[in-house]
Motif scaffolding. Structure first.
Motif, mmCIF file in Angstrom:
data_model
loop_
_atom_site.group_PDB
_atom_site.id
_atom_site.type_symbol
_atom_site.label_atom_id
_atom_site.label_comp_id
_atom_site.label_asym_id
_atom_site.label_seq_id
_atom_site.Cartn_x
_atom_site.Cartn_y
_atom_site.Cartn_z
ATOM 1 N N ARG A 184 0.839 -1.204 0.000
ATOM 2 C CA ARG A 184 0.000 0.000 0.000
ATOM 3 C C ARG A 184 0.872 1.252 0.000
ATOM 4 O O ARG A 184 0.619 2.206 -0.753
ATOM 5 C CB ARG A 184 -0.907 0.025 1.230
ATOM 6 C CG ARG A 184 -1.935 -1.077 1.301
ATOM 7 C CD ARG A 184 -2.757 -0.934 2.578
ATOM 8 N NE ARG A 184 -3.443 -2.166 2.920
ATOM 9 C CZ ARG A 184 -4.111 -2.364 4.046
ATOM 10 N NH1 ARG A 184 -4.190 -1.394 4.944
ATOM 11 N NH2 ARG A 184 -4.702 -3.517 4.282
ATOM 12 N N ARG A 188 1.230 4.132 -2.863
ATOM 13 C CA ARG A 188 0.887 5.511 -2.513
ATOM 14 C C ARG A 188 2.002 6.474 -2.893
ATOM 15 O O ARG A 188 1.755 7.532 -3.489
ATOM 16 C CB ARG A 188 0.593 5.617 -1.020
ATOM 17 C CG ARG A 188 0.357 7.051 -0.554
ATOM 18 C CD ARG A 188 0.035 7.120 0.924
ATOM 19 N NE ARG A 188 1.111 6.685 1.773
ATOM 20 C CZ ARG A 188 2.155 7.453 2.111
ATOM 21 N NH1 ARG A 188 2.251 8.683 1.663
ATOM 22 N NH2 ARG A 188 3.089 6.972 2.905
ATOM 23 N N PRO A 308 -3.860 9.856 4.186
ATOM 24 C CA PRO A 308 -3.592 8.486 3.708
ATOM 25 C C PRO A 308 -4.310 7.423 4.533
ATOM 26 O O PRO A 308 -4.584 6.334 4.025
ATOM 27 C CB PRO A 308 -2.075 8.360 3.844
ATOM 28 C CG PRO A 308 -1.568 9.769 3.803
ATOM 29 C CD PRO A 308 -2.630 10.584 4.477
ATOM 30 N N TRP A 312 -5.901 5.523 1.646
ATOM 31 C CA TRP A 312 -4.991 4.408 1.356
ATOM 32 C C TRP A 312 -4.968 3.370 2.469
ATOM 33 O O TRP A 312 -4.212 2.389 2.383
ATOM 34 C CB TRP A 312 -3.569 4.934 1.129
ATOM 35 C CG TRP A 312 -3.357 5.507 -0.234
ATOM 36 C CD1 TRP A 312 -3.468 6.809 -0.614
ATOM 37 C CD2 TRP A 312 -3.022 4.787 -1.430
ATOM 38 N NE1 TRP A 312 -3.220 6.953 -1.956
ATOM 39 C CE2 TRP A 312 -2.933 5.721 -2.488
ATOM 40 C CE3 TRP A 312 -2.787 3.441 -1.712
ATOM 41 C CZ2 TRP A 312 -2.624 5.352 -3.791
ATOM 42 C CZ3 TRP A 312 -2.473 3.071 -3.012
ATOM 43 C CH2 TRP A 312 -2.390 4.027 -4.036
ATOM 44 N N GLU A 314 -3.633 3.562 5.302
ATOM 45 C CA GLU A 314 -2.225 3.533 5.699
ATOM 46 C C GLU A 314 -2.096 3.318 7.193
ATOM 47 O O GLU A 314 -2.961 3.695 7.984
ATOM 48 C CB GLU A 314 -1.583 4.856 5.289
ATOM 49 C CG GLU A 314 -0.100 4.967 5.541
ATOM 50 C CD GLU A 314 0.706 4.055 4.647
ATOM 51 O OE1 GLU A 314 0.925 2.894 5.070
ATOM 52 O OE2 GLU A 314 1.131 4.486 3.561
ATOM 53 N N ARG A 329 1.165 15.198 0.179
ATOM 54 C CA ARG A 329 -0.175 15.200 -0.416
ATOM 55 C C ARG A 329 -0.733 16.622 -0.549
ATOM 56 O O ARG A 329 -1.473 16.917 -1.489
ATOM 57 C CB ARG A 329 -1.115 14.314 0.393
ATOM 58 C CG ARG A 329 -0.665 12.860 0.437
ATOM 59 C CD ARG A 329 -1.690 11.943 1.057
ATOM 60 N NE ARG A 329 -2.819 11.704 0.164
ATOM 61 C CZ ARG A 329 -2.809 10.850 -0.847
ATOM 62 N NH1 ARG A 329 -1.710 10.160 -1.134
ATOM 63 N NH2 ARG A 329 -3.888 10.684 -1.589
#
Length: 565
Positions: A184, A188, A308, A312, A314, A329
């Motif tokens: 992941r 990302r 994230p 994502w 995360e 980001r």
């Protein structure tokens, strides 16, 4: 039974419970209180609270009913006068049944370490924000697949597989149920590098008027934090954070709607919950600042895109990598991409954590509302935000304060973001300097007042053209050739941009524009010549004027009948 709206307040002697029961009969109600238990019943309303401190029945309790407002107010004496009850605005925690306030499992393995909602460590012990290092061990593919969890505390799995169509528009990761944590992160980072736009970044870097205006916005937590720091500066003991942060009626309604839960979190999961909380707060602080507190249709997108954790799924190992990820980001996705906004959100998050769990809960409730009104972002409420709103009410403010100190201890620079920002800025500044130097060279060197410009190719061309024009002028004027010659010389010495062409005088516009760009101005040359110039000055004839009119003008000039302007 209906749960009524209620509000708790306190002074040194009493705990006050205000209950809104507009459709009940005030003559038919029951009240019970003992220790930490409080119960109220007035058909069709029922309220049961588990209080954070003990109350006692000693005859000093009081009750009143406001028929106009439909509010029943009860004053209950504290068992220990002067005791301060914490968490009176944590309505979901107060509504939880007493028996479910502990998350200790009903079935427990003998010899295993027990875990609670606050983790396996003792709540008074120092909380170590450095994750435990475990030596790497090769694992099989089947074991990796079994570790693909996400959501609050990494307690969910298989949700995205069932809701793939809806979540594909909300999250960036594909197939999180089958994507390990390390993969992941790799995906990302690659997606952020592909999305980064140097032109957009440099545009915001050089033209930062809008960003500077955003930085001046004053969110609600600034005033609350200033009030808290002022009280600490007077050497007063910090009281309950409820005195600094208040909830609106809409927020209280949100709290009453949440279903109380207990969470079985081990030490690692407990730390992940705090880390992900920081990540979400950073994204929220950015959103509040750029919209100046007025949410719009892009608010849900902004928060989930900058976090994230939300887009994502995360997981984190320390605070610094959270800041690095957030900074990358911010410079890749939203409208305003400036490093100052990254640092401002970082400082805002520290203030919120220092204010305590009431401030954090207020932020989470706002995020919950934003996602709830956005389809399909509401799914993130089920995965993360709703659980956070329930969990934070039972969290310890000391842990939040320790997390704020951990954030203050780290620093973030542009070089750490891995986007070569300093190289981009240096190259852009160099190009800007070269363009400025090029423009200055085109306009020529600056001339001192009263000095003559140095001869150039354009000047020599102008002189030759002027000589030809002078001979033509003599033929046309005829009567005063010496006068024209005597006038022409001082004109050329005074300003080389004055040309005599096409039987007349005109201004060299290119030279004039250059002088204006350099900030120089010249007095009108026509004033220096005087009245004699009117007898020889002629306006050049446009090409579309007929030859007949031109010859007639020459005849008039030869007769000394030149019209005056």
């Amino acid at each position: 039974m209906l749960t009524p709206a209620f509000e708790l307040s306190q002074d040194s002697e009493f705990l006050t419970v205000a209950i809104r029961i507009p459709h009940a009969r005030a003559s038919e109600f029951d009240v019970y209180f003992e220790g930490v238990d409080f119960k109220f019943y007035a058909k069709p309303y029922f309220l049961r609270l588990t209080l954070p401190g003990r109350i006692v029945e000693n005859g000093s309790e009081q009750g009143s009913y406001d028929a106009d407002k439909g509010i029943f107010t009860i004053r209950l004496p504290k068992e220990t006068p002067g005791q301060h009850f914490e968490g009176l605005n944590m309505l979901t925690a107060l509504l939880a049944p007493r028996k479910s306030r502990s998350a200790k499992p009903l079935v427990e393995e003998i010899g295993a370490s027990a875990v609670s909602e606050e983790g396996a460590d003792d709540e008074d012990a120092e909380f170590d924000w450095e994750i435990e290092q475990i030596p790497y061990e090769e694992v099989s593919e089947s074991a990796l697949l079994s570790q693909c969890h996400y959501g609050f505390g990494n307690l969910r799995a298989g949700v995205v597989q069932r809701l793939q169509d809806e979540l594909s528009e909300v999250i960036d990761i594909k197939d999180p149920d089958f994507t390990p944590v390390t993969e992941r992160r790799q995906k990302r980072l690659a997606a952020e590098l592909a999305k980064f736009d140097p032109d957009h970044y440099l545009a915001d870097f050089f033209e930062d008027e809008a960003v500077e205006q955003i930085l001046k916005y004053n969110p609600w937590w600034n005033d609350a934090h200033a009030e808290m720091m002022a009280s600490l500066g007077k050497s007063q003991e910090q009281g309950d954070d409820a005195a600094l942060v208040s909830f609106s009626e809409e927020e209280k309604y949100q709290l009453r709607k949440f279903v109380n839960k207990s969470y079985l979190l081990d030490k690692t999961a407990h730390r992940q919950v705090y880390y992900s909380l920081v990540d979400i707060l950073l994204a929220y602080c950015y959103e509040i600042r750029v919209t100046e507190g007025e949410h719009n249709v892009e608010s849900a997108w902004t928060i989930r895109k900058l976090s994230p954790t939300l887009c994502w799924f995360e997981t984190w190992t320390d605070v610094h990598e959270i800041l690095v990820s957030f900074g990358r980001r911010v410079l890749c996705y939203p409208l305003y991409r400036h490093f100052k906004l990254v640092m401002k959100a970082y400082r805002d998050t520290i203030k919120i954590l220092q204010l305590g769990k009431s401030a954090v809960l207020k932020c989470l409730l706002d995020v919950h509302k934003i996602f709830q009104e956005n389809d399909p972002a509401y799914i993130l409420n089920d995965l993360y935000i709703s659980d956070y709103c329930v969990w934070i009410q039972k969290a310890k403010s000391k842990k939040l304060a320790a997390l704020a100190e951990a954030m203050k201890a780290v620093s973030l620079s542009k070089a750490q973001l891995g986007l070569e920002l300093q190289e981009l800025e240096a190259a852009a500044l160099l190009v800007q300097e070269e363009e400025t130097a090029g423009k200055a060279a085109q306009c020529g060197p600056m001339q001192a007042p009263g000095s003559s410009p140095e001869p150039s190719d354009s000047d020599s061309t102008t002189s030759s053209d002027t000589e030809d024009s002078a001979s033509e002028q003599e033929e046309l004027v005829g009567t005063q050739p010496s006068l024209l010659t005597s006038l022409q010389a001082p004109l050329l010495e005074e300003d080389s941009s004055l040309l005599i062409q096409d039987s007349g005088l005109r201004r060299n516009m290119a030279s004039q524009e250059c002088e204006v760009s350099q900030g120089r101005t010249r007095a009108p040359l026509i004033e220096e010549i005087g009245d004699e110039l009117r007898t020889v000055l002629q306006v050049s004839t446009p090409p579309d004027v007929s030859a007949g009119s031109h010859s007639s003008m020459q005849d008039e000039e030869e007769r000394g009948q030149v019209p005056h302007d």
